[in-house]
Design an enzyme around this catalytic site. Sequence first.
Site, PDB file in Angstrom:
ATOM      1  N   GLN A 187      -1.682   1.245   0.065  1.00 27.05           N
ATOM      2  CA  GLN A 187      -0.889   0.014  -0.036  1.00 27.05           C
ATOM      3  C   GLN A 187      -0.275  -0.354   1.311  1.00 27.05           C
ATOM      4  O   GLN A 187      -0.289  -1.503   1.724  1.00 27.05           O
ATOM      5  CB  GLN A 187       0.258   0.199  -1.045  1.00 27.05           C
TER       6      GLN A 187
ATOM      7  N   GLU B 202       4.875  -4.318  -0.840  1.00 27.39           N
ATOM      8  CA  GLU B 202       5.346  -5.385   0.048  1.00 27.39           C
ATOM      9  C   GLU B 202       6.096  -4.857   1.278  1.00 27.39           C
ATOM     10  O   GLU B 202       6.022  -5.442   2.346  1.00 27.39           O
ATOM     11  CB  GLU B 202       6.234  -6.381  -0.715  1.00 27.39           C
TER      12      GLU B 202
ATOM     13  N   ASN C 202       1.990   8.815  -5.884  1.00 24.88           N
ATOM     14  CA  ASN C 202       0.615   9.091  -5.474  1.00 24.88           C
ATOM     15  C   ASN C 202       0.449   8.706  -4.005  1.00 24.88           C
ATOM     16  O   ASN C 202       0.175   7.553  -3.683  1.00 24.88           O
ATOM     17  CB  ASN C 202      -0.364   8.301  -6.344  1.00 24.88           C
TER      18      ASN C 202
HETATM   19 MO1  MOS Z   1       4.406 -10.036  -5.291  1.00 31.34          MO
HETATM   20  S1  MOS Z   1       4.648 -11.678  -4.135  1.00 31.34           S
HETATM   21  O1  MOS Z   1       5.890  -9.964  -6.095  1.00 31.34           O
HETATM   22  O2  MOS Z   1       3.081 -10.302  -6.236  1.00 31.34           O
END
Ligand code: MOS
Length: 743
Positions: A636, A703, A629
């Site tokens: 993010q 991340e 998506n």
């Molecule tokens: Mo992330 S630090 O794996 O929630």
Amino acid sequence: MSTTPSGIIGRPTPRIDGPLKTTGAAKYATDFHIDGMAYAVPFVSSIASGRIRNLDTSAAEKMPGVLLVLHRGNIGQLYRTVPGDGDATNSEVRPAFEDDIVRHWGQYVALVVAETFEEATSAAAVIHAEYDLETPKLRSSLDDFTGERKKGSHRGNFDAAFGSAPVKVDQTYVTPIETHNPIEMHGSVAVWDRDQLTMFETTQGVVNHRVVMAQTLGIPIENVRVVTRFLGSGFGGKLFPWPHCAMNAVAACKLGRPVKLCLPRRMMFSSVGYRPRTEQRMRLGASMDGKLLALSHDYLNSTSLLDDYDEGCAEATPYLYSVANLSVTSGLVRRNLGAPMYMRGPGAVPGLYAMEAAMNELADELKIDPVKLRILNDAEKDEDKNIPFSSRHYRECLEVGAKKFGWEKRTVGIGSMRRYGKILGWGMAGASWVALRLPCTAHVEFHANGRVSVRSGTQDIGTGTYTTFAQVVHEKTGVPLDRIDVVIGDSALPDGPMSGGSMVTGSVLNAIANASTEAMKKMIALSTGTEGSPLKGTKAEELEFAEGRIRKKDSAAGDPEFAEILKLARVDGLSAEGKTVPTWEDPQSKDKSLHSYGAQFVEVEWEPDIARLRVSRVVTVIDAGRIINPKAAANQIAGAVVMGVGMGLLEETVHDQRTGQPINGSMADYLMATCADSPEIDVTFLDYPDPAMGEYGARGVGEIGLAGVAAAITAAVHHATGVRVRELPVKIEDLLQSKILQA
Ligand code: MOS
């Protein structure tokens, strides 16, 4: 962006849970109000180190509305957990009130439960504790480290190669303690029904939370259910349970009433984890033409007195670049603080700040363009594990990023680029993040009311999990999104993974796809065997499931919808299970090195007259496999970039050196990047499906967007101001040393 035949995979899709959130209908943990509920407020230590000599709760117990004051003397037995097979992972080894030793400011000493929150708060204020004080270890620098260094990855002979390298960088980079600040604070509602405990929690892992609670309380796992329908994010701080959860459950048990415990923002800074301080010495040796010859990464991180939290700063170091001689060591330094905890991109994010900052310094030493230096040292295989990469497009991230950013227009001189009187600084860095597919189970069920549901015991931390799950069911079954129900966030569901490590998408989609396929097969079989079905007696091979209907492969529409078949068969629903095989068991992936990659390009504006620095523009290019998506994924990455601005310029938790109290433990004092600090952000996905990740080739995002941002910022700051900052965050005080303060 590549899309599937049905078009839904890879299409920017608005969140199916969006209306629930914007109308306030989405229920977060502490939104659960149960009849007869009482309210708990913790009383915490005001010292960092010592022993509780006397605890006087008598005044509190006499306060109006007070039902219970829980403490070491009356809590009964709580147990430490035993981790195994990825289950029962706890945040702190020590359960609440285990002994009378105080190891950090904000440690739980008592818990007041009263009829109202206000009464509990007033009563907690009159609890009196006397302590035998000890001198706390609170020094922020980790230079008192005396322990043994743990050896990490190693190859070749670093010392010899570094010793003889013609060009060297040898610098130490520091990242401060940073605090997770999700919008939703930690909270817990515990409800007992005889011996059955239901906990409404804000956790990134309902399945693990349940195991930890059962073990801590010493009750059978079947007696615990953990529910987390929505999370106001977590950033890692909610991966594993904290001591307040079990404490609250005990209070509810003792009272025979539901109890709610909400941590105030102040306690978010002392009692539920933080990214620890890191000090990372990087040594890079290179040939005159820029080939890396030697690389070492020696890091220390702070941890609490009892928890062996290793930040894992060198996660990306051994595979990101090609280098024959490598050495990694690490060490822990204990402080009188609460336990640290993974924070968005744990390990790799602080680690890549150091690694990529050192690469930028090496580029400057060599007078080589930093993009070129990285391409020159691109790795062909994972030299750490000596295995191939499953799918690596790091070089393309760098090239596309440079092009989009306009990198070729960069002039190298410090302060040499200007726009409207402001000095511009341009910097860049690379990024990577690990990918894994975790084992998990999903159920897909067709219902006689025409709806389809998908169920798995994972949760949506706000990243768009509800939507990607529905997308997969739609792609498989053709049932429209508004007839698909995603049921997650409950430990009673089939086992799903923790929402951590950016791994939910890559893991659960495979189980959902398998469950959908299996459910469609079962529907076809039902349609051929059900009395009154227009397909009765047809061979299953002649049929297919499409657009919510079962139809003959060679004929047009007009064939029955699944709901009609279910009604004819007089069954309310038909369900099938699908599983995900973990990457480490799949021949497609088990001998591959799985990672996502990225490149960050940053522009800062520097106004020397008023010493103002601002990140004005970021171009980020991400190689995270297939993007399911793009709307949620870009969101993010953009969010992570803004967090990176905070990491580079603002975020730092400061503790009082005598008491261990966080000095800036509030949203007013702890600086985070807000909308006003947000740069113009350009997010690009390369969108190469990773064949090792299964059907969709998605590795997941989140991340990776934060990795590298801080190093790109410090490089841009250096380019603009001439100041090389090696301790985050970059402060105005650092920039006052700039020789180009006068424009
Ligand atoms: Mo992330 S630090 O794996 O929630």
